[in-house]
Design an enzyme around this catalytic site. Structure first.
Site, mmCIF file in Angstrom:
data_model
loop_
_atom_site.group_PDB
_atom_site.id
_atom_site.type_symbol
_atom_site.label_atom_id
_atom_site.label_comp_id
_atom_site.label_asym_id
_atom_site.label_seq_id
_atom_site.Cartn_x
_atom_site.Cartn_y
_atom_site.Cartn_z
ATOM 1 N N ARG A 1 0.845 -1.190 0.000
ATOM 2 C CA ARG A 1 0.000 0.000 0.000
ATOM 3 C C ARG A 1 0.882 1.244 0.000
ATOM 4 O O ARG A 1 1.969 1.267 0.601
ATOM 5 C CB ARG A 1 -0.870 -0.018 1.250
ATOM 6 N N THR B 1 -9.175 0.175 -9.934
ATOM 7 C CA THR B 1 -8.396 -0.887 -9.323
ATOM 8 C C THR B 1 -8.448 -2.068 -10.271
ATOM 9 O O THR B 1 -9.369 -2.179 -11.068
ATOM 10 C CB THR B 1 -9.018 -1.249 -7.958
ATOM 11 N N THR C 1 -3.946 -0.842 -7.337
ATOM 12 C CA THR C 1 -4.813 0.312 -7.597
ATOM 13 C C THR C 1 -4.033 1.608 -7.752
ATOM 14 O O THR C 1 -2.916 1.755 -7.239
ATOM 15 C CB THR C 1 -5.826 0.475 -6.451
ATOM 16 N N ASN D 1 -6.306 4.207 -7.210
ATOM 17 C CA ASN D 1 -7.478 4.772 -6.553
ATOM 18 C C ASN D 1 -8.526 5.164 -7.578
ATOM 19 O O ASN D 1 -9.382 4.376 -7.904
ATOM 20 C CB ASN D 1 -7.150 5.948 -5.619
ATOM 21 N N ASP E 1 -7.938 8.148 0.273
ATOM 22 C CA ASP E 1 -8.402 7.011 1.062
ATOM 23 C C ASP E 1 -8.145 7.179 2.552
ATOM 24 O O ASP E 1 -8.538 6.326 3.349
ATOM 25 C CB ASP E 1 -7.749 5.713 0.561
ATOM 26 N N SER F 1 -7.625 0.468 2.977
ATOM 27 C CA SER F 1 -7.983 0.020 1.631
ATOM 28 C C SER F 1 -9.158 -0.948 1.685
ATOM 29 O O SER F 1 -9.318 -1.701 2.650
ATOM 30 C CB SER F 1 -6.790 -0.682 0.977
ATOM 31 N N GLY G 1 -13.319 -2.258 -7.545
ATOM 32 C CA GLY G 1 -14.659 -1.765 -7.259
ATOM 33 C C GLY G 1 -14.784 -0.845 -6.069
ATOM 34 O O GLY G 1 -15.887 -0.642 -5.568
ATOM 35 N N GLY G 2 -13.663 -0.286 -5.571
ATOM 36 C CA GLY G 2 -13.768 0.638 -4.448
ATOM 37 C C GLY G 2 -14.408 -0.024 -3.243
ATOM 38 O O GLY G 2 -14.061 -1.147 -2.869
#
Length: 569
Positions: free
Chosen positions: A97, A372, A390, A392, A414, A443, A464-465
């Site tokens: 991340r 993503t 991702t 974002n 995020d 995340s 898909g967030g």
């Protein structure tokens, strides 16, 4: 009586997916498989498997190839999560991340910037990007598990960027979307790459990215140091300085992907292995454990009652996510709560069988757009890798790093950027996820692997967030509880509940109107989403069939591909 039976059968057929729904792309075969968002990159992975590489080699090769061929989400300027299980049962969870720059502060997006005026944006401009983690994460995963040389698995991406690949209709259409074109055209260098002459490259044309090829060559030749030190790091810093951003060479040199202990939980006869905080793997675990407490038998049918229970489960798991999850290196993260059986039993008991619980009433309980991409890989020996990465937003920050050819992320959004302020996906998150120097943002990603009888049986994940955990949960229910084929589980209609806003989001025209009305009578607010424009997930998964063959599946909601090394009939 016969009429009622026929009506019930019709509703069940509609709930299983209308005839107009597209079929997933799927294959069956031996020797390994890849399911990914883009065919050229997936074929790179298949070629690596054919050359003797294992699942880790192929996954690294696919990830770098997607940075070339899938610019809306494939990346070296973003981050993600890796979960793998090799042929001997050894697991590896890698958290790559992004992190906040060292000079980021908690009120970064609340107070005016150095020049005064409005606070900086967390979605656009120089303050929106976190320190990228993809290169270091892939390098560490390959170092731990790879069989082929690093150069061998990165070089295909170099060649695709240098020599070009044939532009597909999916990518060209994505670039041409009004919002994408507007954002990408704001920066001349970005526009010159993705909108030459003011329009995206036409399908069928050869698309070359020479600056990106040079950056990837540095990574191929020098490993992670080719990105985090030397020319590339210097140009990232210089670009940030000119734009007024925060990322420095020091931030890049200090970045380290984390090897973490996977989250494990039981679901029926399966053991599921997923990624820990700051991912949403703990949320997937909580939903599965709540489902057990509710009673798995109640969730086997695709009917109104099941949808009610699942929405209530999802609502409660997201309430915990937004309150207790974040970077585990910082105070306030309470990951163990997500698998605490006694606590979750009490939470499950708060679900009323015939009445929706308003989000406001949950305060007393005990205490990602197509931006993503996910791909799944297995090898002939049974090794498996699931990776979700991702930027974002679609195309991230919509700005390339000057002279380097890759898009930067806008992951700072995020974080909980301001009290009560929702992020791109409508999530209002807690203080535990506030901005801090060097911190990883929370995340929704949670790539996962399921094991039955000592063998990997399912490898899956999705973009898909905020819908990522609920999509993964519903696919898991389909395969592991309802014993559906992977194609059926992936193609089935989906819905999503994330606590705030307090509503069930469903795919338009995929559910029977009587089913929707029944949920409303229970007190649920139901809102439709346009599946073509705003799909709930785009799953890329692989299942092991009873005869030992692999069955990769690409979601019909996207333009992905499912490939095997040796196809069988």
């Amino acid at each position: 009586m016969l009429r009622r039976a026929a009506a019930a059968l019709l509703i069940l057929l509609l709930l299983a997916g209308p005839a107009s729904a597209a079929a997933p792309r799927a294959a069956v075969g031996r020797g390994g498989a890849v399911a990914a968002a883009e065919e050229t990159a997936a074929r790179v992975g298949i070629d690596v498997l054919r050359r003797g590489g294992n699942a880790a080699d192929a996954a690294v090769a696919v990830a770098f190839a997607l940075a070339v061929t899938w610019p809306e989400a494939g990346n070296i300027g973003g981050g993600g999560f890796w979960i793998s299980r090799d042929s001997k049962g050894r697991t590896l969870a890698v958290d790559f991340r992004e992190t906040a720059p060292r000079t980021a502060r908690r009120d970064l997006f609340v107070k005016p910037g150095p020049g005064g005026g409005k606070p900086p944006s967390s979605t656009e401009g120089p303050f929106a990007s976190g320190v990228p983690g993809s290169v270091d994460g892939l390098w560490r995963a390959h170092r731990a598990l790879g069989r082929l040389p690093w150069r061998t698995v990165v070089d295909p991406a170099v060649r695709l960027a240098r020599d070009g690949f044939v532009m597909t209709g999916n990518i060209s259409e994505s670039l041409a979307k009004t919002r994408s074109r507007k954002r990408l055209s704001a920066d001349p260098e970005t526009a010159s790459i993705f909108l030459p002459g003011g329009a995206p490259p036409a399908p069928g044309t050869l698309f070359k990215q020479p600056a990106l090829a040079q950056t990837l060559a540095a990574i191929r030749d020098r490993g992670k140091d080719g990105f985090y030190r030397g020319r590339v790091a210097r140009q990232i810093e210089e670009g940030q300085k000119r734009a007024g951003g925060l990322i420095t060479r020091g931030d890049l040199a200090l970045y380290t992907a984390k090897i973490r202990r996977p989250v494990r939980f039981r679901f029926g006869t399966a053991e599921v292995i997923t990624t820990p905080a700051p991912s949403s793997g703990p949320v997937l675990a909580e939903m599965a454990i709540l489902a057990r407490h509710v009673g798995l038998e109640k969730l086997k049918r695709r009917d109104t009652s099941t949808a009610h229970y699942l929405a209530e489960i999802e609502k409660r798991a997201f309430r915990d996510r937004n309150r207790y999850l974040g970077d585990p290196a910082f105070p306030g993260v309470r990951e163990k709560l997500f698998t605490d059986p006694a606590r979750l039993k009490r939470i499950a008991a708060s679900i009323h069988p015939s009445r929706a619980t308003p989000s406001e009433a949950l305060r007393a309980l005990p205490g990602e757009r197509v931006s993503t991409t996910h791909f799944s890989v297995v090898d002939g020996a049974g090794g498996a890798v699931a990776v979700t990465t991702t930027l974002n937003d679609s195309y991230g920050n919509a700005r390339v790093a000057p002279g380097l050819g890759f898009l930067m992320n806008n992951e700072m959004d995020d974080f909980a950027t301001a009290p009560g302020k929702p992020n791109l996906y409508g999530l209002i998150q807690g203080r535990v996820n506030a901005v801090a120097p060097g911190k990883r943002m929370l995340s929704a990603m949670c790539p996962s692997i399921a094991v039955v009888g000592g063998r990997t049986v399912l490898v899956w994940g999705t973009p898909g967030g905020s819908t990522i955990p609920t999509t993964n949960f519903q696919v898991m229910l389909g395969v592991l509880l309802r014993e559906e084929s992977l194609e059926a589980a992936v193609a089935a209609p989906r819905f999503h509940q994330q606590d705030f806003p307090d509503k069930i989001q469903i795919e338009r025209n995929r559910f029977d109107p009587n089913w929707v009305e029944a949920l409303r009578r229970l007190g649920h607010v139901v809102e439709e989403r346009e599946p073509d424009r705003d799909p709930i997930g785009r799953v890329h998964a692989i299942a092991r069939r009873s005869d030992g063959t692999w069955n990769p599946v690409a979601d019909p909601r996207g333009g992905g591909v499912a490939l095997v090394v040796t196809e069988t009939r």
